[in-house]
Design a protein around this motif. Structure first.
Motif, PDB file in Angstrom:
ATOM      1  N   TRP A  92      21.848   2.111 -18.507  1.00 29.92           N
ATOM      2  CA  TRP A  92      22.258   3.439 -18.977  1.00 29.92           C
ATOM      3  C   TRP A  92      22.908   3.363 -20.350  1.00 29.92           C
ATOM      4  O   TRP A  92      22.847   4.319 -21.121  1.00 29.92           O
ATOM      5  N   ARG A  93      23.569   2.214 -20.638  1.00 26.77           N
ATOM      6  CA  ARG A  93      24.237   2.087 -21.936  1.00 26.77           C
ATOM      7  C   ARG A  93      23.258   2.324 -23.089  1.00 26.77           C
ATOM      8  O   ARG A  93      23.617   2.860 -24.128  1.00 26.77           O
ATOM      9  N   PHE A  94      21.998   1.955 -22.898  1.00 24.62           N
ATOM     10  CA  PHE A  94      20.983   2.138 -23.933  1.00 24.62           C
ATOM     11  C   PHE A  94      20.132   3.385 -23.703  1.00 24.62           C
ATOM     12  O   PHE A  94      19.235   3.675 -24.486  1.00 24.62           O
ATOM     13  N   GLY A  95      20.399   4.115 -22.616  1.00 24.10           N
ATOM     14  CA  GLY A  95      19.622   5.311 -22.325  1.00 24.10           C
ATOM     15  C   GLY A  95      18.439   5.073 -21.409  1.00 24.10           C
ATOM     16  O   GLY A  95      17.581   5.948 -21.256  1.00 24.10           O
ATOM     17  N   HIS A  96      18.377   3.898 -20.790  1.00 24.49           N
ATOM     18  CA  HIS A  96      17.262   3.584 -19.887  1.00 24.49           C
ATOM     19  C   HIS A  96      17.489   4.229 -18.527  1.00 24.49           C
ATOM     20  O   HIS A  96      18.580   4.144 -17.963  1.00 24.49           O
ATOM     21  N   ILE A  97      16.451   4.879 -17.988  1.00 20.43           N
ATOM     22  CA  ILE A  97      16.527   5.550 -16.683  1.00 20.43           C
ATOM     23  C   ILE A  97      15.574   4.834 -15.738  1.00 20.43           C
ATOM     24  O   ILE A  97      14.366   5.074 -15.742  1.00 20.43           O
ATOM     25  N   LYS A  98      16.105   3.970 -14.910  1.00 23.95           N
ATOM     26  CA  LYS A  98      15.244   3.123 -14.089  1.00 23.95           C
ATOM     27  C   LYS A  98      14.566   3.899 -12.963  1.00 23.95           C
ATOM     28  O   LYS A  98      13.581   3.425 -12.393  1.00 23.95           O
ATOM     29  N   GLN A  99      15.071   5.102 -12.634  1.00 25.55           N
ATOM     30  CA  GLN A  99      14.449   5.893 -11.580  1.00 25.55           C
ATOM     31  C   GLN A  99      13.163   6.583 -12.053  1.00 25.55           C
ATOM     32  O   GLN A  99      12.410   7.121 -11.246  1.00 25.55           O
ATOM     33  N   SER A 100      12.925   6.585 -13.363  1.00 24.40           N
ATOM     34  CA  SER A 100      11.733   7.217 -13.922  1.00 24.40           C
ATOM     35  C   SER A 100      10.586   6.216 -13.968  1.00 24.40           C
ATOM     36  O   SER A 100      10.693   5.101 -13.459  1.00 24.40           O
ATOM     37  N   LYS A 101       9.496   6.607 -14.608  1.00 24.91           N
ATOM     38  CA  LYS A 101       8.345   5.709 -14.709  1.00 24.91           C
ATOM     39  C   LYS A 101       8.679   4.420 -15.453  1.00 24.91           C
ATOM     40  O   LYS A 101       8.045   3.392 -15.243  1.00 24.91           O
ATOM     41  N   THR A 102       9.694   4.500 -16.334  1.00 23.83           N
ATOM     42  CA  THR A 102      10.082   3.307 -17.086  1.00 23.83           C
ATOM     43  C   THR A 102      10.755   2.260 -16.198  1.00 23.83           C
ATOM     44  O   THR A 102      10.977   1.136 -16.627  1.00 23.83           O
ATOM     45  N   GLY A 103      11.051   2.630 -14.966  1.00 22.91           N
ATOM     46  CA  GLY A 103      11.622   1.673 -14.025  1.00 22.91           C
ATOM     47  C   GLY A 103      10.683   0.535 -13.687  1.00 22.91           C
ATOM     48  O   GLY A 103      11.104  -0.476 -13.103  1.00 22.91           O
TER      49      GLY A 103
END
Length: 223
Positions: free
Chosen positions: A159-170
């Motif tokens: 989250w510190r970098f804005g990554h959302i692991k629950q989305s497709k980017t997970g």
């Protein structure tokens, strides 16, 4: 990819067109002050969102950059043109190393970025658009290539970098977790990639949340 960039920087009108495209079509207006800049390994590798010319020059002065690794590929938009031009003016080695944020990491691209890391002039800077997903993947790959753990690699996707692991980017998180489950402690990371990593299996196994994917793709408009 949306762009109004007309393809030249040699005239005032051309450079103005590139800036308008970068700021308002590619959303660089949000990156003027927010850079998402961080060290992956101090003195060796850093990460950020797509740097504006001013920010790229500032990073170069601050940490002595010698290499710029573009994880967006040849975007052919205003942001891309301005950063290539600025890298040339600053004397930085420039690498195009396109990665995906919503697909299983591709074996050939993992091996190519490993080669770049092993041969580039350090320090280098990796960037994507927002500095969240592809930059996180590339940073995590660097950690593993350098002998770090999958847990340390996963810290680059946060989250510190804005990554959302629950989305497709997970699926990027799932990649590192797959290595932790199947290869870590048994094989060196690159050996596992070459001999055991199964892209199709990772794609089949990964599930993402619809709401998180909507937020990431439609609201935040991440690539």
């Amino acid at each position: 990819m949306d762009t109004i960039y007309k393809g030249e920087l040699k005239t005032k009108a051309g450079r103005r067109n590139a800036w308008v495209d970068a700021l308002f079509v590619d959303h660089a207006i949000f990156r003027l002050l927010w850079t998402n800049f961080a060290a992956v390994q101090p003195g060796i590798l850093y990460r950020s969102n797509h740097p504006t010319p001013k920010n790229l020059a500032a990073f170069t002065r601050k940490v002595g950059l010698h290499s710029l690794i573009n994880l967006r590929g040849q975007a052919k938009n205003g942001s891309d043109a301005l950063s290539r031009d600025t890298a040339g003016r600053l004397g930085l080695d420039f690498y195009d190393m396109a990665l995906e944020s919503r697909g299983a990491p591709q074996k050939d691209r993992i091996l190519r970025i490993a080669e770049i890391y092993q041969t580039m002039q350090a320090p280098g800077l990796i960037h994507c658009k927002s500095g969240a997903d592809r930059a996180g993947l590339a940073a995590g790959l660097f950690v593993l290539i350098q002998g770090g753990s999958s847990a340390q690699a996963l810290q680059q996707l946060s989250w510190r970098f804005g990554h959302i692991k629950q989305s497709k980017t997970g699926i990027l998180d799932s990649f590192f977790l797959t290595y932790a489950r199947d290869g870590e402690g048994k094989k060196a990371f690159l050996d596992w990639v070459v001999e055991d990593y199964d892209e199709a299996r990772l794609r089949a196994e990964h599930k993402s949340g619809k709401l998180a994917s909507f937020l990431n793709d439609k609201v935040l408009r991440r690539e």
